[in-house]
Structure formats: C-alpha cells, structure tokens
Design a protein around this motif. Structure first.
Motif, short mmCIF file in Angstrom:
data_model
loop_
_atom_site.label_atom_id
_atom_site.label_comp_id
_atom_site.label_asym_id
_atom_site.label_seq_id
_atom_site.Cartn_x
_atom_site.Cartn_y
_atom_site.Cartn_z
N UNK A 68 73.10 27.73 -1.79
CA UNK A 68 72.85 28.93 -2.60
C UNK A 68 71.91 29.84 -1.82
N UNK A 69 71.86 31.11 -2.19
CA UNK A 69 71.06 32.07 -1.45
C UNK A 69 70.16 32.86 -2.38
N UNK A 70 69.04 33.32 -1.84
CA UNK A 70 68.15 34.23 -2.55
C UNK A 70 67.77 35.35 -1.59
N UNK A 71 67.29 36.48 -2.14
CA UNK A 71 66.99 37.63 -1.31
C UNK A 71 68.09 38.65 -1.46
N UNK A 72 68.22 39.51 -0.49
CA UNK A 72 69.28 40.52 -0.59
C UNK A 72 70.62 39.93 -0.17
N UNK A 73 71.62 40.68 -0.16
CA UNK A 73 72.97 40.12 -0.05
C UNK A 73 73.64 40.52 1.27
N UNK A 74 74.91 40.13 1.36
CA UNK A 74 75.68 40.43 2.55
C UNK A 74 75.08 39.78 3.78
N UNK A 75 75.01 40.56 4.86
CA UNK A 75 74.52 40.03 6.11
C UNK A 75 73.00 39.89 6.15
N UNK A 76 72.30 40.38 5.11
CA UNK A 76 70.84 40.36 5.11
C UNK A 76 70.25 39.30 4.19
N UNK A 77 71.07 38.34 3.75
CA UNK A 77 70.55 37.27 2.91
C UNK A 77 69.38 36.59 3.63
N UNK A 78 68.31 36.36 2.91
CA UNK A 78 67.07 35.94 3.54
C UNK A 78 66.84 34.44 3.50
N UNK A 79 67.11 33.78 2.38
CA UNK A 79 66.86 32.35 2.26
C UNK A 79 68.15 31.61 1.88
N UNK A 80 68.34 30.45 2.50
CA UNK A 80 69.49 29.62 2.22
C UNK A 80 68.98 28.24 1.79
N UNK A 81 69.39 27.78 0.62
CA UNK A 81 68.92 26.48 0.12
C UNK A 81 70.05 25.47 0.13
N UNK A 82 69.82 24.36 0.81
CA UNK A 82 70.77 23.25 0.89
C UNK A 82 70.38 22.25 -0.18
N UNK A 83 71.22 22.09 -1.20
CA UNK A 83 70.98 21.17 -2.30
C UNK A 83 71.94 20.01 -2.17
N UNK A 84 71.42 18.84 -1.84
CA UNK A 84 72.29 17.69 -1.61
C UNK A 84 72.54 16.87 -2.86
N UNK A 85 72.00 17.31 -4.01
CA UNK A 85 72.27 16.64 -5.27
C UNK A 85 71.42 15.42 -5.54
N UNK A 86 70.46 15.12 -4.66
CA UNK A 86 69.63 13.94 -4.84
C UNK A 86 68.26 14.27 -5.42
#
Length: 337
Positions: free
Chosen positions: A55-73
């Motif tokens: 999932x992502x937070x921040x602005x969108x498109x090519x300027x997305x700032x943070x990417x969160x990897x959620x492995x479900x654990x």
C-alpha cells in the motif's frame, strides 16, 4: 559470508518496475530472498505461500512517497522513495506497537526504536590501502536516547583487511566493543579467511571464527572452524574475478565445520554429510526454475535408528511459477503439501 556478503536485519530494498503495467515491485530482504509483487493498493505477491501486499501513502502517480510491505504477520516494513525506481528502508512496525525507524541516504545514517535505543553509523572509505569502498567503521549506541543528542554508552569498532582478489570487498577481520564509561575495549569476534597462492577466494571463505573467549593460557581460541576441498585443476585457476565460471570459488566446497575443537563437527563428502554422532545425511539436488534445489533429505540408518527420507517436488501447477516446492512427502510417507 559464503554468499560473498555480510548481511544484517536492515539490509533491504524495494525496487519499483513501471513497465509493463501494472506496476511490479521486487523486495530484496535481509536474508537474500527476492519477492515479487504486482499492482498497488493492495498489490499482491505472485509467489505461492507468500501472503503480502503493498500500500502507499503520500501523493500519487510517479511521486508516491512511502511504500508499505504488509506480510500479514503483524510486521509491516515501510520504504521511502529515494529517486528513480528505488525505495530505501524507512521503518518497521509490529502489532504490539514496537517500531524501528532508520535514516538512509546512500548509506544508513542511524537506526532508532521507540524505546529509547539509538545507533549512529560511521562510514569510511580508507579502512584498507587498496580500496576506497565505503564500509562501516564504527557504531555508537545510546540505550537511553532523549531525541535531542546522542550520548553513547557503547561503541563498536570494525577492522578490515585487504581483499587481494577483489579489492572493492574488504574483509572484516575483527569486531571490538568499547564501554564508553570505563574506556575498556574488548574483542567480540575475529575472522580468518582462506587464501590460495596468496590470493583471497571469491567469495571469501571463512576458515575460523573467534568470539573473544580465552583458553587456560589466556590466549584466544577458535570458536568455529571450516575446511574446504578444491576440486579443480590449480593450473586453470584465474587470479582475477573477471571469469565467474572458472574462478576460485566455483571449485571450493566445504568439507568440515565444527565448534570448540570439533565437539559438534560435521564432515562433507559430495552430497553426504556426517554429524558428530556418525549419522550420515544426503541432500540430492535437481534443477527447478533455473535453480539447483534439494529434492530429498535422507538419513542412513544404523542399529539404533531407522533410515528416513523426506522428498520434495517442484513441478508447478498450471500457471504457477517454477522454482518452488509444490509437493512434499514426509518420513511416514504422508503428502504434507
């Protein structure tokens, strides 16, 4: 170390691939594993048995700032956009509220948690004379950080030796710890490496590890030792890393390892291994998805123990990727996958 690289818990990266659509991501974790994710919000993994999303937070498109990897654990790893298609580690959170955050530019600057612990990294490009590669030379650790200034109680120092085959990979040979309050410094670890004709192997191969303990005479002793067998023709061995197929490392195989003078010593002969109790194990290999994978683990029996075997199958289901275990038969003959 046998992969040629020292790894740590924070050595991870996330790579974004914008083409072909949809966006795909590659996570390279601290154990050297690679995971592929397709799409965003939530993107999903393509490997069987891996349940993760992006999932992502921040602005969108090519300027997305943070990417969160959620492995479900319950653990979530967040990466910060660092330019181009690269995301660098930013923080790790757990379900109980514990959090580790760290600052990374080209290299890690610091790591801290939400319980007052802070580690400041010092990097150097002059630890050996034949390389300008940046490596960690010191870590200052504050266990009661006040969010204002670091006041370390402990410092770790790292000493390196020249790599005579691949100069841009200095060899770590010693780790020391200083108690800042007392000024006392003690050795935590020392490492020896295999050499042949005055050259380091590629990757470097450990021959001994010492952990700072002393024998009855007050001298350091080997905590762990490793022996290797060379299977090629020495006349054909190259002394530069340019040819990966005929260089040193492709001919060396580990034949023995043990601790404290061999109390738990294992020996190897081809694909068979013998443990300190005299039990012999075999690990035959098969080709699966362009990789060499273990097809079975077998143990020879003796008068006290019956022979056992576990087998693995790598034939993918329709549309599934190659290189993963799809079938396992346990020692009792039951299919567990």
């Amino acid at each position: 170390m046998f992969g040629g690289t020292w790894r740590h818990n924070y050595m991870e990266s996330l790579q974004r691939n914008l083409s072909p659509e949809p966006d795909t991501f590659t996570l390279n974790d601290s154990l050297g594993n690679r995971y592929e994710v397709s799409g965003l919000n939530p993107g999903t993994t393509t490997q069987p048995g891996v349940n993760a999303k992006i999932t992502t937070t921040g602005c969108c498109g090519y300027s997305i700032y943070y990417f969160t990897w959620d492995e479900g654990s319950g653990r979530k790893r967040t990466f910060k956009y660092a330019g181009g298609n690269t995301m660098r580690p930013y923080k790790i959170t757990w379900a109980d509220g514990y959090e580790i955050s760290y600052s990374t530019n080209t290299y890690i600057d610091f790591i801290k948690d939400n319980r007052g612990q802070y580690a400041q990294y010092t990097w150097s490009n002059s630890v050996v004379s034949n390389s300008t590669r940046n490596v960690v030379s010191r870590i200052d650790i504050d266990t009661d950080y006040d969010e204002v200034a670091i006041d370390p109680e402990v410092r770790l120092y790292y000493t390196y030796a020249e790599n005579t085959l691949e100069a841009d990979r200095p060899l770590i040979i010693r780790v020391e710890r200083e108690d800042v309050a007392t000024g006392i410094t003690e050795t935590l670890y020392e490492y020896d490496y295999l050499e042949r004709d005055g050259k380091t192997t590629s990757p470097p191969l450990l021959t001994a590890i010492r952990d700072g303990r002393l024998d009855a005479n007050g001298l350091p002793f080997d905590y762990a030792t490793f022996e290797y067998n060379y299977g090629g023709n020495f006349a054909d061995v190259v002394t530069t890393p340019a040819d990966e197929l005929t260089g040193y490392s492709n001919y060396w195989t580990i034949t023995q390892s043990g601790h404290f003078g061999g109390a738990d010593q294992w020996t190897r002969n081809g694909d068979t291994y013998t443990n300190p109790l005299g039990m012999t194990y075999s690990f035959p290999q098969v080709s699966a998805g362009k990789l060499s994978q273990t097809s079975a683990i077998t143990m020879d029996g003796n008068a006290q123990v019956a022979a056992t075997s576990v087998t693995y199958g790598y034939t993918p289901n329709a549309g599934a990727p190659e290189g993963y275990v799809y079938e396992r038969t346990d020692r009792n003959g039951a299919d567990s996958l």
